[in-house]
Write a protein that holds these residues in place. Structure first.
Motif, mmCIF file in Angstrom:
data_model
loop_
_atom_site.group_PDB
_atom_site.id
_atom_site.type_symbol
_atom_site.label_atom_id
_atom_site.label_comp_id
_atom_site.label_asym_id
_atom_site.label_seq_id
_atom_site.Cartn_x
_atom_site.Cartn_y
_atom_site.Cartn_z
ATOM 1 N N THR A 44 80.311 44.293 19.721
ATOM 2 C CA THR A 44 79.827 42.943 19.998
ATOM 3 C C THR A 44 78.352 42.793 19.649
ATOM 4 O O THR A 44 77.664 43.769 19.319
ATOM 5 N N TYR A 80 87.940 36.818 21.197
ATOM 6 C CA TYR A 80 87.292 37.139 19.932
ATOM 7 C C TYR A 80 87.651 36.186 18.789
ATOM 8 O O TYR A 80 86.864 36.024 17.858
ATOM 9 N N ASN A 101 83.750 40.260 12.444
ATOM 10 C CA ASN A 101 85.061 40.744 12.874
ATOM 11 C C ASN A 101 85.447 41.975 12.051
ATOM 12 O O ASN A 101 86.407 41.976 11.287
#
Length: 298
Positions: free
Chosen positions: A42, A198, A211
């Motif tokens: 993240t 996400y 991603n």
């Protein structure tokens, strides 16, 4: 509300892109300080900034940052979930924060969401100057407890094999082989279970998040021991969790191993609810505020 300020820390010559959350805007009044870190793969604009802003409104100077190889921070290879690299970053940031004149002497807090909780615990065990620790929906695993998430021994072996091939590719050519960080139903993705975070642009799919996960990360993630460090940590510890968050038995084991024990605060909600949902964030921040007020000298 004062807008957050860009900041920077340095580790091994790499500038760590950071954000400082603080009320008021001036830097004349020393405040208790808290570092905030988030889940694996993240960036600071996800769950860390959410918690840091809430802590700033309560009178803390809160720092978030992108780990080496992620977000706006430099470093290569990128998108690698390497525990030792993240532990070094946490330690470097903690030492830098302790040197700031607008940070009140007497202690430094760390609030860690999900996977960074196990990295912060190891950093504290290895000497990071963090004197009060709070985990929110903390992910603590060892090889045995993480394996079922990936199909058991067979799934782990397949991922370690792919990680080895990816590492050889990087060593030979500099190419970083990546897989999706999140894609529901994709067995090769880092996270393949359906979850509303996400892929949701109103939640975790922020513009600064990539991603991607470097496939060589499996060798670090699947072999990390996030439990054993607890026996070496004497910092006052708060563990905020729920039955629907990940690995609750491991959390209790961490509390059992801590020499001074831990305060367990049990709430309601799923793992990702604690990332950004108002009810869970407010619940966790209230507990963290009480913990830091009691353990950071004011």
């Amino acid at each position: 509300m004062t807008p957050p300020r860009p900041f920077a820390f340095f580790t091994r010559g790499i500038p760590l892109a950071a954000t400082m959350h603080r009320e008021p805007a001036d830097l004349l009044e020393p405040q208790p300080a808290v570092i905030v870190t988030g889940s694996w793969l993240t960036v600071k604009e996800q769950m860390p900034d959410r918690y840091a802003a809430a802590l700033a409104s309560l009178g803390y100077t809160a720092f978030t940052f992108d780990f080496t190889g992620f977000g706006a921070t430099g470093g290569a290879p990128r998108q690698v979930e390497a525990a030792t690299r993240k532990i070094a970053d946490i330690t470097a940031v903690a030492r830098a924060v302790r040197s700031l004149s607008f940070v009140r002497p007497g202690g430094l807090g760390h609030l860690a969401v999900c996977a960074s909780a196990q990295y912060a615990l190891r950093a504290i065990a290895e000497g990071a100057p963090i004197t009060s620790f709070a985990s929110v929906a903390g992910w603590f695993h060892d090889a045995a407890s993480v394996a079922p998430f990936y199909g058991g021994a067979e799934g782990v072996a397949a991922r370690l094999d792919r990680a080895q091939r990816a590492l050889l590719t990087y060593q030979r050519s500099g190419e970083v082989v990546t897989v999706p960080a999140y894609r529901a139903g994709d067995e090769r993705a880092a996270m393949s279970l359906e979850m509303d975070y996400y892929a949701n642009p109103t939640r975790g799919a922020v513009p600064t998040w990539r991603n991607e996960m470097a496939e060589l990360s499996w060798a670090h993630w699947l072999t990390f021991d996030g439990l054993s460090a607890a026996a070496e940590v004497s910092a006052p510890t708060l563990l905020v969790h729920s039955d629907d968050s990940v690995l609750p038995d491991n959390l209790r084991e961490v509390a059992r191993r801590l020499p001074g024990g831990a305060e367990l605060v049990w709430g309601k909600g799923s793992q990702t609810d604690f990332y950004d949902q108002d009810e869970q964030v407010a619940f966790a921040v209230e507990a963290a505020d009480q913990h830091f007020r009691a353990t950071l000298r004011r």
